[in-house]
Design a protein around this motif. Structure first.
Motif, mmCIF file in Angstrom:
data_model
loop_
_atom_site.group_PDB
_atom_site.id
_atom_site.type_symbol
_atom_site.label_atom_id
_atom_site.label_comp_id
_atom_site.label_asym_id
_atom_site.label_seq_id
_atom_site.Cartn_x
_atom_site.Cartn_y
_atom_site.Cartn_z
ATOM 1 N N GLY A 170 22.548 -16.933 -3.498
ATOM 2 C CA GLY A 170 21.685 -18.050 -3.132
ATOM 3 C C GLY A 170 20.338 -18.026 -3.835
ATOM 4 N N GLU A 171 19.612 -19.134 -3.707
ATOM 5 C CA GLU A 171 18.306 -19.238 -4.365
ATOM 6 C C GLU A 171 17.258 -18.349 -3.705
ATOM 7 O OE1 GLU A 171 17.032 -23.261 -4.632
ATOM 8 O OE2 GLU A 171 18.787 -23.936 -5.770
ATOM 9 N N VAL A 172 17.285 -18.259 -2.372
ATOM 10 C CA VAL A 172 16.290 -17.459 -1.644
ATOM 11 C C VAL A 172 16.814 -16.032 -1.543
ATOM 12 C CG1 VAL A 172 15.032 -17.161 0.520
ATOM 13 C CG2 VAL A 172 15.514 -19.467 -0.349
ATOM 14 N N PHE A 183 13.216 -1.426 3.814
ATOM 15 C CA PHE A 183 14.359 -2.307 4.050
ATOM 16 C C PHE A 183 15.364 -2.286 2.903
ATOM 17 C CE2 PHE A 183 10.870 -4.020 6.576
ATOM 18 C CZ PHE A 183 11.474 -4.081 7.820
ATOM 19 N N GLY A 184 14.920 -1.950 1.703
ATOM 20 C CA GLY A 184 15.809 -1.944 0.557
ATOM 21 C C GLY A 184 16.108 -3.347 0.070
ATOM 22 N N GLU A 185 17.009 -3.442 -0.898
ATOM 23 C CA GLU A 185 17.365 -4.717 -1.510
ATOM 24 C C GLU A 185 18.850 -4.993 -1.328
ATOM 25 O OE1 GLU A 185 15.244 -6.826 -2.785
ATOM 26 O OE2 GLU A 185 13.487 -5.496 -2.582
ATOM 27 N N VAL A 186 19.186 -6.271 -1.163
ATOM 28 C CA VAL A 186 20.572 -6.711 -1.058
ATOM 29 C C VAL A 186 21.026 -7.178 -2.435
ATOM 30 C CG1 VAL A 186 22.155 -8.356 0.020
ATOM 31 C CG2 VAL A 186 20.265 -7.385 1.349
ATOM 32 N N GLU A 187 22.046 -6.562 -2.960
ATOM 33 C CA GLU A 187 22.565 -6.915 -4.280
ATOM 34 C C GLU A 187 23.759 -7.854 -4.156
ATOM 35 O OE1 GLU A 187 21.084 -5.987 -6.971
ATOM 36 O OE2 GLU A 187 19.692 -4.497 -6.120
ATOM 37 N N GLY A 188 23.800 -8.856 -5.034
ATOM 38 C CA GLY A 188 24.978 -9.701 -5.123
ATOM 39 C C GLY A 188 24.921 -11.014 -4.374
ATOM 40 N N TYR A 189 23.848 -11.266 -3.607
ATOM 41 C CA TYR A 189 23.736 -12.546 -2.916
ATOM 42 C C TYR A 189 23.426 -13.632 -3.951
ATOM 43 C CZ TYR A 189 21.784 -16.323 -0.080
ATOM 44 O OH TYR A 189 21.516 -17.550 0.481
ATOM 45 N N ASP A 245 25.032 -19.724 5.609
ATOM 46 C CA ASP A 245 24.439 -19.189 4.390
ATOM 47 C C ASP A 245 23.060 -18.647 4.754
ATOM 48 O OD1 ASP A 245 23.521 -18.505 1.909
ATOM 49 O OD2 ASP A 245 23.928 -20.439 0.956
ATOM 50 N N VAL A 246 23.030 -17.383 5.183
ATOM 51 C CA VAL A 246 21.790 -16.756 5.619
ATOM 52 C C VAL A 246 21.348 -15.769 4.542
ATOM 53 C CG1 VAL A 246 20.635 -15.513 7.469
ATOM 54 C CG2 VAL A 246 22.578 -16.995 8.004
ATOM 55 N N PRO A 247 20.225 -16.050 3.867
ATOM 56 C CA PRO A 247 19.765 -15.178 2.781
ATOM 57 C C PRO A 247 19.412 -13.782 3.280
ATOM 58 C CG PRO A 247 18.644 -17.308 2.749
ATOM 59 C CD PRO A 247 19.359 -17.211 4.057
ATOM 60 N N PRO A 248 19.183 -12.838 2.360
ATOM 61 C CA PRO A 248 18.774 -11.492 2.761
ATOM 62 C C PRO A 248 17.590 -11.516 3.715
ATOM 63 C CG PRO A 248 19.319 -11.507 0.432
ATOM 64 C CD PRO A 248 19.376 -12.934 0.896
ATOM 65 N N HIS A 249 17.752 -10.832 4.838
ATOM 66 C CA HIS A 249 16.740 -10.805 5.889
ATOM 67 C C HIS A 249 16.768 -9.429 6.540
ATOM 68 C CE1 HIS A 249 20.527 -12.094 7.750
ATOM 69 N NE2 HIS A 249 20.119 -11.432 8.827
ATOM 70 N N PRO A 250 15.715 -9.044 7.251
ATOM 71 C CA PRO A 250 15.595 -7.671 7.755
ATOM 72 C C PRO A 250 16.015 -7.522 9.209
ATOM 73 C CG PRO A 250 13.495 -8.759 7.988
ATOM 74 C CD PRO A 250 14.445 -9.791 7.427
ATOM 75 N N HIS A 299 20.260 -7.625 5.111
ATOM 76 C CA HIS A 299 21.620 -8.074 4.798
ATOM 77 C C HIS A 299 21.655 -9.584 4.661
ATOM 78 C CE1 HIS A 299 23.359 -9.187 9.022
ATOM 79 N NE2 HIS A 299 22.056 -9.224 9.087
ATOM 80 N N SER A 300 22.740 -10.084 4.061
ATOM 81 C CA SER A 300 22.998 -11.514 3.939
ATOM 82 C C SER A 300 24.363 -11.813 4.530
ATOM 83 C CB SER A 300 22.952 -11.952 2.472
ATOM 84 O OG SER A 300 23.971 -11.310 1.724
#
Length: 329
Positions: A301-303, A293-299, A73-78, A121-122
């Protein structure tokens, strides 16, 4: 996958050994964070060697009991200046990125994401995954292409039977198979599974250096025992790869390769650049939620935005393998 170490290591590489020499790269354990951290075994980068061709990062994980570890479970990161290559043996991972891509990574299919100028991405193992087992690999982009736009590619190579093995080529060409996946430097990526007691010989491009990541015990690479989760390094001018399975079950490995990457890179956390200043700028823009970097939609998780580690108090040094003049002497 993110490198979630709080103090990412710097490495300086030694010279490349002569042809026909097999160098064993031992993995180090790296937890992916959290109280029930999933541990990965990292063979690239390390002090012994930082790149194999343009391959600059190799994490191998599993078989991992998701019920005990919590899975991935890796949150959005660059990412900057690289391509990520995801390859699974068992389980499934849900991928979302700031390009808008949403894909389920499954065994036997490669997902390649280009994060040149910047992407986020996540990665989350799916609810139906009980065992997670695979590899996460990074490829450094050459300077001319390191600011390439975001991109995502998916490919399911058709396995081919050889005499004593099954081969799937997901990048580049080997044994008559060629992948359509586009890369910015010549690369090889393949999975091979050897039959019980089999010995298989493959012709290699002698202009490439290669790494063989063992997914099974009892594997020898050009006559050298290669422990499970370790990587056998083969220098340029090696024209033949001989794999032997001495066990009473199938033996599997990943074969990676490419021509020596002659450029120095600066690699820290999830960023690949050419200078300390590149890394500082990328970190600042990520922490500022830059449109780069933009935004990741749909993740779910809390972070929603994985914080970057604190930069070291010293300048980040470039890393590269030895110059060709040194390797060839």
């Amino acid at each position: 996958m993110s490198n979630v170490e709080t103090e990412p290591q710097e490495t300086v590489c030694p010279t490349t050994p002569p042809a026909d020499h097999v160098e064993i790269l031992e993995p180090r354990d790296v937890p992916l964070g959290g109280p029930r951290a999933m541990t990965v075994r990292r063979t690239l980068p390390q002090r012994q060697r930082s790149l194999i061709g343009a391959w600059c990062f190799a994490d191998y994980y599993g078989p991992d009991d998701v019920a005990g570890s919590g899975g991935m479970d890796v949150p959005p990161h660059p990412h900057t200046g690289l391509q990520t290559v995801s390859w699974l043996f068992t389980g499934e991972i849900e991928h979302r990125d700031s390009l808008g891509s949403h894909a389920i990574i499954r065994p036997g299919a490669v997902n390649l994401m280009t994060g040149g100028l910047g992407i986020a991405h996540s990665e989350v193992s799916t609810p139906g995954t009980t065992v997670l087992h695979g590899a996460q690999l990074w490829v450094a982009l050459p300077d001319a292409d390191r600011n390439a736009p975001k991109a995502f590619q998916h490919h399911e190579p058709a396995p081919t039977r050889l005499d004593g093995a099954t081969l799937s080529v997901f990048l580049g060409s080997l044994a008559g198979q060629t992948s359509p996946v586009e890369t910015f430097t010549p690369l090889l990526g393949a999975e091979i599974t050897l039959d019980v007691g089999a010995t298989v010989e493959l012709g290699l491009d002698a202009a490439y250096e290669h790494g063989v990541l063992a997914d099974s015990a009892g594997l020898t690479v050009n006559g050298t025992d290669t422990p499970r989760s370790a990587m056998a390094y083969l220098p340029t001018a090696t024209a033949t790869l001989t794999l032997t399975n001495s066990t009473d079950g199938p033996a599997r490995a990943l074969i990676l390769g490419g021509p020596p990457f002659e450029e120095e890179i600066v690699m820290w956390w999830n960023f690949v650049g050419r200078s300390h200043e590149d890394i500082v700028a990328a970190r600042e823009e990520w922490m500022a939620h830059s449109a780069r970097f933009g935004e990741v939609e749909g993740y779910a998780g809390e972070v929603q935005h994985l914080p970057a580690p604190v930069l070291p108090a010293v300048r980040i040094r470039p890393r590269a393998n030895a110059p060709r003049s040194t390797r060839d002497t």
